[in-house]
Design an enzyme around this catalytic site. Structure first.
Site, PDB file in Angstrom:
ATOM      1  N   ARG A  30      26.884  22.135 -19.132  1.00  0.00           N
ATOM      2  CA  ARG A  30      27.465  22.582 -17.879  1.00  0.00           C
ATOM      3  C   ARG A  30      28.387  23.781 -18.086  1.00  0.00           C
ATOM      4  O   ARG A  30      28.467  24.666 -17.237  1.00  0.00           O
ATOM      5  CB  ARG A  30      28.148  21.392 -17.181  1.00  0.00           C
ATOM      6  CG  ARG A  30      27.060  20.417 -16.679  1.00  0.00           C
ATOM      7  CD  ARG A  30      27.562  19.079 -16.224  1.00  0.00           C
ATOM      8  NE  ARG A  30      28.041  19.044 -14.852  1.00  0.00           N
ATOM      9  CZ  ARG A  30      27.275  19.113 -13.763  1.00  0.00           C
ATOM     10  NH1 ARG A  30      25.970  19.222 -13.862  1.00  0.00           N
ATOM     11  NH2 ARG A  30      27.828  19.054 -12.564  1.00  0.00           N
TER      12      ARG A  30
ATOM     13  N   ASP B 124      22.177  21.917 -11.138  1.00  0.00           N
ATOM     14  CA  ASP B 124      21.780  22.324  -9.789  1.00  0.00           C
ATOM     15  C   ASP B 124      22.998  22.282  -8.872  1.00  0.00           C
ATOM     16  O   ASP B 124      23.132  23.088  -7.943  1.00  0.00           O
ATOM     17  CB  ASP B 124      20.657  21.435  -9.243  1.00  0.00           C
ATOM     18  CG  ASP B 124      21.026  19.971  -9.179  1.00  0.00           C
ATOM     19  OD1 ASP B 124      20.457  19.245  -8.343  1.00  0.00           O
ATOM     20  OD2 ASP B 124      21.872  19.527  -9.990  1.00  0.00           O
ATOM     21  N   ASP B 125      23.890  21.367  -9.161  1.00  0.00           N
ATOM     22  CA  ASP B 125      25.096  21.263  -8.330  1.00  0.00           C
ATOM     23  C   ASP B 125      26.071  22.416  -8.582  1.00  0.00           C
ATOM     24  O   ASP B 125      26.690  22.932  -7.651  1.00  0.00           O
ATOM     25  CB  ASP B 125      25.775  19.899  -8.520  1.00  0.00           C
ATOM     26  CG  ASP B 125      25.885  19.477  -9.970  1.00  0.00           C
ATOM     27  OD1 ASP B 125      26.349  18.350 -10.217  1.00  0.00           O
ATOM     28  OD2 ASP B 125      25.495  20.259 -10.865  1.00  0.00           O
TER      29      ASP B 125
ATOM     30  N   ARG C  88      14.832   4.155 -11.614  1.00  0.00           N
ATOM     31  CA  ARG C  88      15.844   3.167 -11.217  1.00  0.00           C
ATOM     32  C   ARG C  88      15.516   2.630  -9.838  1.00  0.00           C
ATOM     33  O   ARG C  88      16.367   2.592  -8.945  1.00  0.00           O
ATOM     34  CB  ARG C  88      17.241   3.801 -11.222  1.00  0.00           C
ATOM     35  CG  ARG C  88      17.736   4.089 -12.641  1.00  0.00           C
ATOM     36  CD  ARG C  88      19.201   4.327 -12.717  1.00  0.00           C
ATOM     37  NE  ARG C  88      19.580   5.637 -12.170  1.00  0.00           N
ATOM     38  CZ  ARG C  88      20.628   6.322 -12.576  1.00  0.00           C
ATOM     39  NH1 ARG C  88      21.388   5.864 -13.545  1.00  0.00           N
ATOM     40  NH2 ARG C  88      20.939   7.470 -12.002  1.00  0.00           N
TER      41      ARG C  88
ATOM     42  N   ARG D 102      15.170  17.855  -5.390  1.00  0.00           N
ATOM     43  CA  ARG D 102      15.905  17.400  -4.217  1.00  0.00           C
ATOM     44  C   ARG D 102      16.421  18.557  -3.358  1.00  0.00           C
ATOM     45  O   ARG D 102      16.881  18.333  -2.238  1.00  0.00           O
ATOM     46  CB  ARG D 102      17.092  16.515  -4.632  1.00  0.00           C
ATOM     47  CG  ARG D 102      18.143  17.191  -5.508  1.00  0.00           C
ATOM     48  CD  ARG D 102      19.232  16.188  -5.903  1.00  0.00           C
ATOM     49  NE  ARG D 102      20.223  16.778  -6.788  1.00  0.00           N
ATOM     50  CZ  ARG D 102      21.316  16.140  -7.195  1.00  0.00           C
ATOM     51  NH1 ARG D 102      21.540  14.901  -6.807  1.00  0.00           N
ATOM     52  NH2 ARG D 102      22.176  16.737  -8.006  1.00  0.00           N
TER      53      ARG D 102
ATOM     54  N   ASP E 190      23.363  10.567  -5.421  1.00  0.00           N
ATOM     55  CA  ASP E 190      22.651  10.172  -6.635  1.00  0.00           C
ATOM     56  C   ASP E 190      22.153   8.742  -6.453  1.00  0.00           C
ATOM     57  O   ASP E 190      22.747   7.963  -5.681  1.00  0.00           O
ATOM     58  CB  ASP E 190      23.587  10.231  -7.850  1.00  0.00           C
ATOM     59  CG  ASP E 190      23.843  11.661  -8.302  1.00  0.00           C
ATOM     60  OD1 ASP E 190      24.801  11.876  -9.057  1.00  0.00           O
ATOM     61  OD2 ASP E 190      23.080  12.553  -7.885  1.00  0.00           O
ATOM     62  N   ASP E 191      21.119   8.359  -7.183  1.00  0.00           N
ATOM     63  CA  ASP E 191      20.527   7.037  -6.978  1.00  0.00           C
ATOM     64  C   ASP E 191      21.245   5.930  -7.741  1.00  0.00           C
ATOM     65  O   ASP E 191      20.702   4.839  -7.909  1.00  0.00           O
ATOM     66  CB  ASP E 191      19.030   7.050  -7.328  1.00  0.00           C
ATOM     67  CG  ASP E 191      18.772   7.323  -8.803  1.00  0.00           C
ATOM     68  OD1 ASP E 191      17.631   7.101  -9.260  1.00  0.00           O
ATOM     69  OD2 ASP E 191      19.704   7.770  -9.500  1.00  0.00           O
TER      70      ASP E 191
ATOM     71  N   ASN F  56       8.643  15.987 -12.628  1.00  0.00           N
ATOM     72  CA  ASN F  56       9.965  15.367 -12.600  1.00  0.00           C
ATOM     73  C   ASN F  56      11.018  16.442 -12.849  1.00  0.00           C
ATOM     74  O   ASN F  56      11.388  16.733 -13.988  1.00  0.00           O
ATOM     75  CB  ASN F  56      10.048  14.276 -13.675  1.00  0.00           C
ATOM     76  CG  ASN F  56      11.453  13.676 -13.748  1.00  0.00           C
ATOM     77  OD1 ASN F  56      12.271  13.866 -12.851  1.00  0.00           O
ATOM     78  ND2 ASN F  56      11.730  12.967 -14.829  1.00  0.00           N
TER      79      ASN F  56
END
Lengths: 331, 331
Positions: B293, B244-245, B75, B134, B150-151, B129
């Site tokens: 999740r 990861d969060d 993106r 991050r 986030d991007d 990837n």
């Protein structure tokens, strides 16, 4: 067959002895059953409340509950209305009513005749009608947390339960519902106000530097601090019959070196003063009230030899209440 | 008259010497004036910006500024749009772009050709990837505070400036804009969700137990913590390319023994993913995303041998912003 010595007895004698034995056993069983029944809990009849039920708040830990301190003057009708509301707030340990109606009988009879009540209420008769009476150290105060309320302010139980939980996370600060600020001017003189007063100019939005104690939680230790304050502070409050809350914010800010308060945005807060029969409308209606508060700011800065108040722009609300998703975004 | 030795000279000679003396004095004065003029600051011509101006953010203290870490995959158009916005946020020290487009050239030429920029932007090329790229410890990271975005997320500068100030008051917690929660079920199995999921049932309102790191500030020290996490945690994130969060919230909650995050209600937050030309719509659209999740929650509870996440219902907003009196009451 091993039944010595019983077996040696003749059949008829054995029959009677067996009868006696059985009777004794049955009697013993009945006594035991009776004893067990006596130990069972009483089944409460809903129509006849137990007037001697021990108030369960007495067993609440001093850490998990708070004491409501409400000073009252010339608004006993509001007081009684508010007591009916506040007596049922969760985590309330006790109510202390600071009775500033000098010479007037406390409504203890009325109060008792309308019992039982969920928590004990203590009426502290004052000999002088002073604003700072409510900041005394009352021996009846057992909890670490104090909820101080003006006698014309109604705040919902939800708001209070939430604010108490916030105080428990910030016990060294005044956690309450009414924010105010000071601003400095080029002359170095301070002025007092609410949001209509210009902002201190730190960027976006507004700032507050005080949380008024007429609707707030704070640590009971600060009452002791206050008693030890310089005589000049007490004299100022007595002179103006005002500013005890500004003084408390100075005290706290000086003590902790950061913002004295945390503002919790109330969902349901109401001022009942128009509903009183007494016609008494509260100190803040006096013409000089706000000017006095600016005056107090500058006097306190003199006494403290500096301005200890700090600004904050943190506004705390309860996540997901009252609206199911009060945090929802377009995201 | 005392003028020896000059007075002894004849008048004509004295006149010429006076002329010489005056010339020398004037010359010296001109030289001094010239030197002073050279020391004056250059008057900037507005039409010709100084291309060599030293980026002033470099001098920002590492305590008063933060580093934006933004991971990007497929993106780049959104990335560049967001970089234009985020590069100008107050208190930003540097931007680290985690380039997950393996094998694809970073847009460094484009970036440089469109300079100068307010802050340095570093592109970290990744060889695999991976979602957890991050969370590496980048040597370019100099500040205590990290802003992770986030991007595809655009948050206003006002929101970020405020949230940063909140983080500075709660530096051990994840201060961010996206709250989530876990709930436990009678079976002991945990489930993951947002506000639509039933509340944990503590009374009024809702609770959150996680703040997602895709729009949050946290202490850079937690990156080091994360690197030292059990291999099982890293494996879980690699297996799911997710969570990861959630793992970071477990880490923080375990470390501090209280709620891992503080929710700051954003005024202006936007998801730009629909605006990308790439057609790539983000991991959270995968059918299994939410189930994953919940799966991660239970795996992490196994790894941690317990559930360290704690609930909170504190929602923080900025006093007096954007509305002049967003705290006004009927009172």
């Amino acid at each position: 067959m091993r039944c010595y010595p019983i077996c040696k007895l003749p059949g008829r004698v054995m029959g009677i002895r067996l009868l006696h034995f059985s009777s004794v056993v049955i009697l013993v069983l009945l006594l035991v059953a009776g004893a067990l029944t006596a130990l069972l809990p009483n089944i409460k009849d809903d129509k006849m409340p137990n007037l001697r039920r021990e108030p369960k708040s007495q067993s609440q830990s001093a850490l998990d509950s708070f004491t409501l301190i409400m000073q009252t003057y010339n608004r006993t009708d509001l007081l009684l209305k508010l007591l009916n509301h506040y007596q049922a707030i969760p985590h309330l340990h006790k109510v202390i009513v600071v009775w500033n109606n000098v010479g007037e009988k406390i409504p203890e009879e009325t109060w008792n005749s309308l019992g039982p009540h969920p928590v004990p209420v203590v009426f502290k008769v004052q000999t002088v009608n002073r604003m700072r009476n409510r900041l005394q150290i009352f021996p009846e105060l057992e909890t670490k947390a104090v909820l101080m309320m003006d006698d014309d302010t109604l705040i919902s139980a939800h708001d209070l339960a939430f604010a108490f939980s916030v105080w428990q996370q910030f016990p060294d600060q005044i956690v309450g519902f009414v924010p105010r600020k000071h601003i400095s001017t080029p002359s170095g003189i301070y002025s007092y106000g609410s949001f209509e007063l210009q902002t201190p100019g730190f960027g976006n939005g507004d700032q507050y530097s005080m949380i008024l104690i007429g609707a707030a939680f704070f640590h009971s230790g600060y009452l002791e601090h206050f008693q030890k304050e310089l005589e000049a502070v007490h004299a100022l409050i007595d002179e103006t019959q005002n500013c005890d809350d500004i003084a408390m914010n100075f005290l706290v800010a000086k003590h902790i070196g950061k913002s004295s308060g945390v503002f919790v945005k109330p969902v349901d807060i109401r001022n009942l003063e128009k509903e009183t029969n007494s016609g008494y409308s509260g100190m803040w209606h006096r013409a000089e009230h706000l000017l006095q508060r600016s005056y107090c700011l500058n006097k306190l800065v003199n006494i403290y030899d500096g301005m200890p108040l700090k600004y904050s722009n943190i506004m705390v609300s309860q996540f997901g209440f009252p609206n199911y998703a009060n945090h929802k975004n377009k995201m």
